[in-house]
Design a protein around this motif. Structure first.
Motif, PDB file in Angstrom:
ATOM      1  N   VAL A 199      -9.480  -2.348  -0.311  1.00 32.75           N
ATOM      2  CA  VAL A 199      -8.633  -3.164  -1.181  1.00 32.75           C
ATOM      3  C   VAL A 199      -8.723  -4.640  -0.796  1.00 32.75           C
ATOM      4  O   VAL A 199      -7.908  -5.445  -1.220  1.00 32.75           O
ATOM      5  CB  VAL A 199      -7.157  -2.695  -1.135  1.00 32.75           C
ATOM      6  CG1 VAL A 199      -7.028  -1.312  -1.715  1.00 32.75           C
ATOM      7  CG2 VAL A 199      -6.606  -2.741   0.288  1.00 32.75           C
ATOM      8  N   ILE A 230      -8.878  -3.719   4.225  1.00 35.42           N
ATOM      9  CA  ILE A 230      -7.682  -4.262   3.575  1.00 35.42           C
ATOM     10  C   ILE A 230      -7.611  -5.774   3.743  1.00 35.42           C
ATOM     11  O   ILE A 230      -6.559  -6.376   3.532  1.00 35.42           O
ATOM     12  CB  ILE A 230      -6.399  -3.603   4.137  1.00 35.42           C
ATOM     13  CG1 ILE A 230      -6.292  -3.846   5.648  1.00 35.42           C
ATOM     14  CG2 ILE A 230      -6.382  -2.107   3.833  1.00 35.42           C
ATOM     15  CD1 ILE A 230      -4.999  -3.340   6.254  1.00 35.42           C
ATOM     16  N   LEU A 250      -1.756  -7.873  -2.110  1.00 34.54           N
ATOM     17  CA  LEU A 250      -0.956  -6.801  -1.564  1.00 34.54           C
ATOM     18  C   LEU A 250      -0.130  -7.359  -0.419  1.00 34.54           C
ATOM     19  O   LEU A 250      -0.658  -7.964   0.499  1.00 34.54           O
ATOM     20  CB  LEU A 250      -1.858  -5.668  -1.085  1.00 34.54           C
ATOM     21  CG  LEU A 250      -2.701  -5.024  -2.197  1.00 34.54           C
ATOM     22  CD1 LEU A 250      -3.728  -4.086  -1.598  1.00 34.54           C
ATOM     23  CD2 LEU A 250      -1.819  -4.281  -3.182  1.00 34.54           C
ATOM     24  N   ILE A 280       0.862  -1.186   0.000  1.00 32.40           N
ATOM     25  CA  ILE A 280       0.000   0.000   0.000  1.00 32.40           C
ATOM     26  C   ILE A 280       0.895   1.230   0.000  1.00 32.40           C
ATOM     27  O   ILE A 280       1.698   1.417   0.925  1.00 32.40           O
ATOM     28  CB  ILE A 280      -0.921  -0.003   1.233  1.00 32.40           C
ATOM     29  CG1 ILE A 280      -1.813  -1.246   1.208  1.00 32.40           C
ATOM     30  CG2 ILE A 280      -1.751   1.265   1.292  1.00 32.40           C
ATOM     31  CD1 ILE A 280      -2.645  -1.416   2.456  1.00 32.40           C
TER      32      ILE A 280
END
Length: 769
Positions: free
Chosen positions: A229, A260, A240, A214
């Motif tokens: 995300v 996230i 990620l 990120i």
């Protein structure tokens, strides 16, 4: 506060030149600005299916500013500023000519069946503010020159098949407030340049294939309210990685959602998280985060959903969590928390769900926790090290639907008042059906439209939104329709208890997890639509037990093709729709063993390889065969000509080779033939002249050679389109072309036609050779 998204349109390019054969008896009547009018007509000509008749008003009898879906400016009354054709079920591609609508501000094409690339000509729309192409079948990359649209405020491209990276150039779109790219196949990382967008309120990149970390630059976004995300456990999940940066705590104090989850991110929750004072959703589910929950978490006074499930957190729950008085959902399960459950949880008077299962909590169950007055969904304390007796206060939780305390070391007697907990529930309608629906609601973690708010004991179950009951059995649920509501969560297996259910439509949500095998118990089920979700796993083989099932829309991301064999037992199967998934591997020959009652088979837009099975002729009642934009190879089998009921044959965008079989002329009911963008060779068979019902034929972008058969040009009903462009056709243009009185479009360019043919086309209107 939930931000309202304005739907925005989705446009497509078409490189072929429109060919009009019908010579007007008088000059066409033009109303208003000719550039805008012609751009709209070019858009219309690329639409191949318009089942709602949305474009029927698009003609010269009225001003184009009065056409359905078109709005013009009051200041510039003949210039188009809005194109809104959302939810019209349009199919086709989008003409690049829309880039000529220089005053266009809003493009709204969501919830259609549009395919192809997003035209780069959009970059010329300098007045464009809203672009919504979501819930279509677009592929290709996001045009980088969208950054030239300096007035752009919203970009919504979610739920398509877009690939490539997120263009770094979008970081120079100065007024952008919302960027929603969920549920595509985007790769690469999150561009640090997005940190330049000072007006940005929302970044939503759920369910892609993103990688990297990120960017710390996102900490510069002073107005960011939504950052999402999170991925899921499917192939194509966001990946990620790296350590959760401490700069996450430097995001704008206006941020309301931070999601996230489902990414392999390590590290811990930064102590500065307390700075995000307006946060109402914090979701880090199923990452690899560890360490203790910082005591500063108690300063997030606006927090409503707190989800740290499926990580490696340790230590005790800080007592400061009792300060989160707005909290309604607390998920801390599947971690390694220890110590006692803090009594301060009793301060969470708004709490509806609390799941602390699968940890190492010890000590007794605080009486404060089991006396929360408004907790209505469930409390799960199972699989810990709790001991002692169950507090008698549990009987005060009159609205509680589920309490799970198994897998502990509890002792003593169950309170005498415990039985009162569920006996006071007031049921309206069939009890089995109502409880099954409440169990479904229980598994839904996010309901952005509030569609399930009516699902309570104050009204009859048959009056709940999305629920329909039968006429013959008025207390029994026969239909569940909750499509396109943005629901997030899993599908409860208790749906299998709705024994009178005939219809399930849950398409276009964000449902995840497996398709419950309990669906196989629904003997009366006729329609099942789970498309455009994030479901995974194999399709339950016992769906074959649904003897009444006649329509099946498969859910996304099936693991393999084994389910197809079980569907051969569905003797009444009429429609099988598997398009828009990620079905790979080789197309099994068992597709030819499906029920002879099958009328429609669609396998398009999947990365499947292989060939059309030779036994395809067994599907004698097939009316619609669509295998579009897959990776199939080989020849079209000659037996295709035995499908005497076929009305639509659509095989574009594959790798088929060889000749078009002569037997295609036996398909006398065929009205639509799509064979474009393959590697087909040889002459066009004259037997096509037998297709007397044919209205549309597209054979462009192959290697067809020889002359154009005169028999093909004598088809009496060929009225919509004949596209033979970009082949190796040669010779003169047959004189029979003049018999196509009703044909709207003819494309012949990109061939080797003789000068004589080019001379003949000069006597027609806009014929491209």
């Amino acid at each position: 506060m939930e931000m309202i998204r304005v739907p925005i349109l989705f446009l497509f390019f078409c490189s072929s030149i429109v060919v009009l054969l019908k010579v007007p008896t008088a000059e066409a009547i033009l109303h208003g600005n000719e550039t805008d009018r012609l751009a709209l007509l070019a858009f219309k000509k690329e639409i191949t299916q318009d089942p709602s008749g949305a474009l029927s008003s698009w003609n010269d009898t009225i001003n184009f500013c009065e056409w359905e879906g078109v709005s013009c400016s009051s200041k510039h009354p003949q210039r188009v500023i809005t194109l809104n054709l959302s939810n019209r079920r349009l199919e086709g591609s989008i003409s690049p000519s829309l880039g000529n609508l220089s005053f266009l501000r809003r493009i709204l094409l969501m919830n259609n069946g549009l395919y192809g690339d997003i035209p780069s000509e959009f970059g010329r729309l300098h007045s464009l503010r809203l672009l919504n192409l979501s819930f279509n079948s677009l592929h290709g990359e996001i045009p980088a020159n969208l950054s030239h649209c300096s007035e752009l405020i919203t970009i919504q491209l979610e739920n398509n098949n877009l690939t490539g990276v997120i263009p770094a150039e979008l970081g120079s779109t100065p007024k952008l407030k919302s960027l929603a790219l969920d549920s595509n196949n985007l790769t690469g990382g999150i561009p640090p340049s997005l940190g330049n967008l000072s007006s940005l309120i929302e970044i939503s990149l759920l369910y892609n294939s993103l990688q990297g970390s990120i960017p710390k630059e996102l900490g510069n976004l002073a107005n960011l309210a939504f950052f999402q995300v999170a991925g899921n456990m499917l192939s194509g999940v966001n990946q990620l990685r790296g350590t959760l940066p401490t700069s996450i705590a430097n995001l704008s104090t206006t941020i309301q959602r931070l999601r996230i989850g489902f990414n392999p991110i390590t590290g811990g929750i930064p102590s500065g998280i307390q700075n995000l004072i307006n946060l109402n959703i914090l979701d880090t589910a199923y990452c690899n985060l560890g360490g203790a929950i910082p005591d500063g978490i108690g300063k997030l006074a606006s927090l409503q959903l707190f989800d740290l499930s499926g990580n490696k957190f340790t230590g005790q729950i800080p007592s400061s969590i009792g300060n989160l008085t707005q909290l309604n959902t607390l998920y801390l399960f599947d971690n390694s928390f220890q110590g006692q459950i803090p009594a301060t949880l009793g301060n969470l008077q708004q709490l509806e769900i609390m799941d602390l299962s699968n940890n190492s909590f010890s000590g007794s169950i605080p009486r404060e926790v089991v006396s929360l007055p408004y907790i209505s969904q469930y409390i799960d304390l199972s699989n810990n090290l709790l001991e002692g007796s169950l507090p008698s206060e549990v009987a005060t939780m009159k609205n509680l639907r589920q309490l799970s305390i198994s897998g502990n070391k509890l002792s003593g007697e169950v309170p005498a008042t415990f039985g009162q907990l569920f006996s006071k529930a007031k049921l309206h309608g069939n009890e089995t059906d109502q409880l099954a629906l409440l169990a479904f609601k229980f598994e839904i973690k996010h309901d952005p439209t509030g569609v399930l708010s009516s699902w309570n004991n104050t009204i009859h179950v048959c009056d709940w939104e999305g629920v329909r009951c039968g006429r013959k059995h008025p207390e029994r649920v026969t239909a569940l329709n909750l499509s396109s509501h943005g629901l997030q969560g899993s599908i409860s297996p208790f749906i299998g208890n709705l024994s009178f259910l005939r219809e399930i439509d849950l398409m276009s949500n964000s449902l995840y997890g497996n398709i419950p095998g309990e669906f196989g118990r629904l003997q009366k089920l006729q329609f099942l639509n789970l498309g455009s979700n994030s479901l995974h796993g194999a399709i339950p083989t016992n769906l074959s037990h649904c003897s009444s099932l006649n329509t099946l829309l498969e859910a996304s991301n099936a693991d393999d093709w084994k389910f197809l064999e079980s569907l051969t037992n569905c003797s009444q199967l009429q429609v099988l729709f598997l398009a828009l998934n990620r079905l790979g591997g080789i197309l099994p020959s068992s597709v030819a063993n499906l029920s002879t009652t099958l009328q429609s088979l669609s396998i398009g837009l999947n990365p499947v390889t292989g060939r059309i099975p030779s036994g395809i002729q067994n599907l004698v009642n097939l009316k619609d065969l669509r295998i579009t934009y897959c990776n199939l190879i080989g020849e079209i089998p000659d037996d295709i000509g035995k499908l005497a009921s076929l009305q639509r044959l659509s095989l574009p965008g594959n790798k088929f080779t060889g000749k078009i079989p002569f037997s295609v002329g036996n398909l006398t009911l065929l009205n639509t033939l799509y064979l474009f963008e393959n590697g087909l060779e040889g002459p066009i068979p004259a037997s096509i002249g037998e297709l007397q019902q044919l209205r549309l034929m597209v054979l462009n972008n192959n290697k067809l050679n020889g002359s154009i058969p005169k028999e093909m040009l004598g088809l009496p009903y060929l009225s919509q389109q004949l596209d033979l462009s970009n082949n190796l056709l040669e010779g003169p243009l047959p004189t029979e072309i003049g018999g196509l009185k009703n044909l709207m479009r003819l494309a012949l360019h990109g061939n080797l036609l003789s000068e004589e043919a080019k001379g003949k086309k000069g006597r027609l209107s806009n014929v491209s050779t």
